[in-house]
Design an enzyme around this catalytic site. Structure first.
Site, PDB file in Angstrom:
ATOM      1  N   ASP A 154     -16.225 -28.168  35.949  1.00  0.00           N
ATOM      2  CA  ASP A 154     -16.648 -26.984  36.332  1.00  0.00           C
ATOM      3  C   ASP A 154     -16.619 -25.916  34.910  1.00  0.00           C
ATOM      4  O   ASP A 154     -16.389 -24.812  34.912  1.00  0.00           O
ATOM      5  CB  ASP A 154     -15.739 -26.238  37.403  1.00  0.00           C
ATOM      6  CG  ASP A 154     -15.968 -24.866  37.907  1.00  0.00           C
ATOM      7  OD1 ASP A 154     -17.271 -24.573  37.616  1.00  0.00           O
ATOM      8  OD2 ASP A 154     -15.158 -24.037  38.037  1.00  0.00           O
ATOM      9  N   TYR A 155     -17.080 -26.454  33.819  1.00  0.00           N
ATOM     10  CA  TYR A 155     -17.423 -25.718  32.643  1.00  0.00           C
ATOM     11  C   TYR A 155     -18.566 -24.713  33.006  1.00  0.00           C
ATOM     12  O   TYR A 155     -19.433 -25.252  33.406  1.00  0.00           O
ATOM     13  CB  TYR A 155     -17.787 -26.546  31.723  1.00  0.00           C
ATOM     14  CG  TYR A 155     -16.540 -27.248  30.775  1.00  0.00           C
ATOM     15  CD1 TYR A 155     -15.574 -26.573  30.122  1.00  0.00           C
ATOM     16  CD2 TYR A 155     -16.398 -28.887  31.072  1.00  0.00           C
ATOM     17  CE1 TYR A 155     -14.640 -27.271  29.328  1.00  0.00           C
ATOM     18  CE2 TYR A 155     -15.212 -29.390  30.576  1.00  0.00           C
ATOM     19  CZ  TYR A 155     -14.318 -28.526  29.621  1.00  0.00           C
ATOM     20  OH  TYR A 155     -13.355 -29.288  29.066  1.00  0.00           O
ATOM     21  N   GLU A 156     -18.362 -23.517  32.554  1.00  0.00           N
ATOM     22  CA  GLU A 156     -19.341 -22.528  32.944  1.00  0.00           C
ATOM     23  C   GLU A 156     -19.755 -21.655  31.554  1.00  0.00           C
ATOM     24  O   GLU A 156     -20.760 -20.914  31.516  1.00  0.00           O
ATOM     25  CB  GLU A 156     -18.482 -21.297  33.747  1.00  0.00           C
ATOM     26  CG  GLU A 156     -18.234 -21.945  35.046  1.00  0.00           C
ATOM     27  CD  GLU A 156     -17.790 -21.089  36.214  1.00  0.00           C
ATOM     28  OE1 GLU A 156     -17.841 -19.896  36.103  1.00  0.00           O
ATOM     29  OE2 GLU A 156     -17.491 -21.593  37.342  1.00  0.00           O
ATOM     30  N   HIS A 157     -18.992 -22.053  30.426  1.00  0.00           N
ATOM     31  CA  HIS A 157     -19.578 -21.413  29.388  1.00  0.00           C
ATOM     32  C   HIS A 157     -19.567 -22.571  28.146  1.00  0.00           C
ATOM     33  O   HIS A 157     -18.664 -23.484  28.070  1.00  0.00           O
ATOM     34  CB  HIS A 157     -18.488 -20.338  28.705  1.00  0.00           C
ATOM     35  CG  HIS A 157     -18.313 -19.479  29.866  1.00  0.00           C
ATOM     36  ND1 HIS A 157     -19.229 -18.558  29.923  1.00  0.00           N
ATOM     37  CD2 HIS A 157     -17.342 -19.229  30.684  1.00  0.00           C
ATOM     38  CE1 HIS A 157     -18.833 -17.702  31.173  1.00  0.00           C
ATOM     39  NE2 HIS A 157     -17.710 -18.139  31.650  1.00  0.00           N
ATOM     40  N   GLN A 216     -22.164 -23.857  43.592  1.00  0.00           N
ATOM     41  CA  GLN A 216     -21.626 -22.491  43.875  1.00  0.00           C
ATOM     42  C   GLN A 216     -22.625 -21.487  44.468  1.00  0.00           C
ATOM     43  O   GLN A 216     -22.959 -20.578  43.782  1.00  0.00           O
ATOM     44  CB  GLN A 216     -21.185 -21.801  42.445  1.00  0.00           C
ATOM     45  CG  GLN A 216     -19.659 -23.076  41.946  1.00  0.00           C
ATOM     46  CD  GLN A 216     -19.264 -22.101  40.688  1.00  0.00           C
ATOM     47  OE1 GLN A 216     -18.818 -20.850  40.554  1.00  0.00           O
ATOM     48  NE2 GLN A 216     -18.966 -22.951  39.676  1.00  0.00           N
TER      49      GLN A 216
END
Ligand SMILES: *[C@@H]1O[C@H](CO)[C@@H](O)[C@H](O)[C@H]1NC(C)=O
Length: 306
Positions: A154-157, A216
């Protein structure tokens, strides 16, 4: 005599039509009874035992999060993961207890997340080889200590390009599976160009190692309608072709299609088309306030044979 015959023909036509939809969307065929819930990111003292578990579903808790930052959450560690979930209430012995009490429960850990110490949590490896080596050893230790079964990405950046992300994460998942440290892996992308570029690069090269796509859908607008939701689901099923794309909602209803606005109607529709691969929720910490109502409804829907 006429009616049953006509009905049978209609069913056959529908079956053909549904399989055609699946071919078009490139989705893995068939419903599943998989229910997944993120837990532990918000330090609201939620425990595994408080969350209702329907014995007729496959249930995954996803501990949130392990992050490759130092324990203060200020410096990057290049793949050396630390625990940032509420490990007081979600400890190794509590993982053992919930798994012993419910044979349908498995527990995973999610990597990354949106923020750490109130700042964006970055995926920022120094090199592929060093990051993978550090990640494999630190996560193997955590997964064994906590009796976990899988990981979620769930890396988002991000710092660095898509190839680096795909290579690091793909090799991490492959190695943990080969070493039999984990039995399943999922990814948690959302509809954002930077995010999709990286997760789709990962999917192209290592999709065969990824068991579920926790897309998501709650990152879409709060005004999302049922038909828009289905259209987003179709788009993402064709992006993550052949993948088990799960539907999702936020417990606090602040984004995407909420239970109050028709989330379950959309799920029923997908289920009638044999395309409901499971449901996941963000998150138990917030659902605690309303008595886990939508968790119960989700699991009842998944457990129902038709
Ligand atoms: C969690 O539990 C601790 C210890 O009982 C308590 O001090 C704290 O206020 C609780 N936090 C919340 C958000 O309920």
């Amino acid at each position: 005599m006429e009616m049953p015959k006509l009905f049978t023909i209609l069913l056959l036509i529908e079956a053909l039509f549904v399989s055609q939809i699946q071919v078009q969307a490139g989705a893995a065929p068939g419903n599943s009874d998989l229910f997944r819930e993120y837990i532990g990111a918000e330090f609201k003292n939620v425990t595994f035992a408080e969350v209702p578990i329907n014995r007729n579903v496959e249930f995954h808790f996803i501990l949130s999060f392990a992050i490759d930052y130092d324990t203060s959450g200020t410096s990057l560690t290049n793949g050396d993961f630390n625990i940032f979930w509420d490990s007081y209430n979600l400890s190794p012995s509590q993982v053992s207890s919930i798994k012993n009490a419910h044979s349908n429960v498995k527990v995973a850990v999610s990597l990354g997340g949106d923020t750490v110490a109130s700042k964006y949590a970055y995926f920022s490896p120094s090199s592929v080889d060093s990051w993978v080596s550090n990640a494999v050893s630190s996560l193997t230790r955590i997964i064994k200590q906590y009796h976990l079964d899988g990981i979620d990405i769930d890396y988002e950046h991000f710092h660095g390009d898509s190839d680096t992300f795909a290579e690091c994460i793909g090799r991490l998942i492959t190695t943990l599976k080969t070493n039999k440290v984990i039995s399943f892996a999922s990814i948690a992308p959302f509809d954002n160009d930077q995010v999709q570029e990286r997760y789709l690069a990962l999917w192209r090269k290592y999709g065969h190692q990824i068991d579920y796509v926790n897309f998501q859908f709650y990152a879409y607008d709060k005004e999302t309608t049922v038909s828009q939701f289905i259209s987003y689901f179709n788009t993402q099923s064709s992006n993550y072709k052949g993948g088990k794309v799960l539907t999702s909602f936020l417990s606090d209803g602040s984004g995407g299609l909420s239970p109050a606005n028709g989330f379950f109607t959309a799920c029923e529709r997908l289920k009638s088309q044999q395309r409901l691969h499971g449901i996941f929720v963000w998150c138990a910490d917030e659902s605690k306030a309303n008595g886990f109502r939508s968790e119960k409804q989700s699991q009842a829907l998944l457990a129902c044979p038709n």
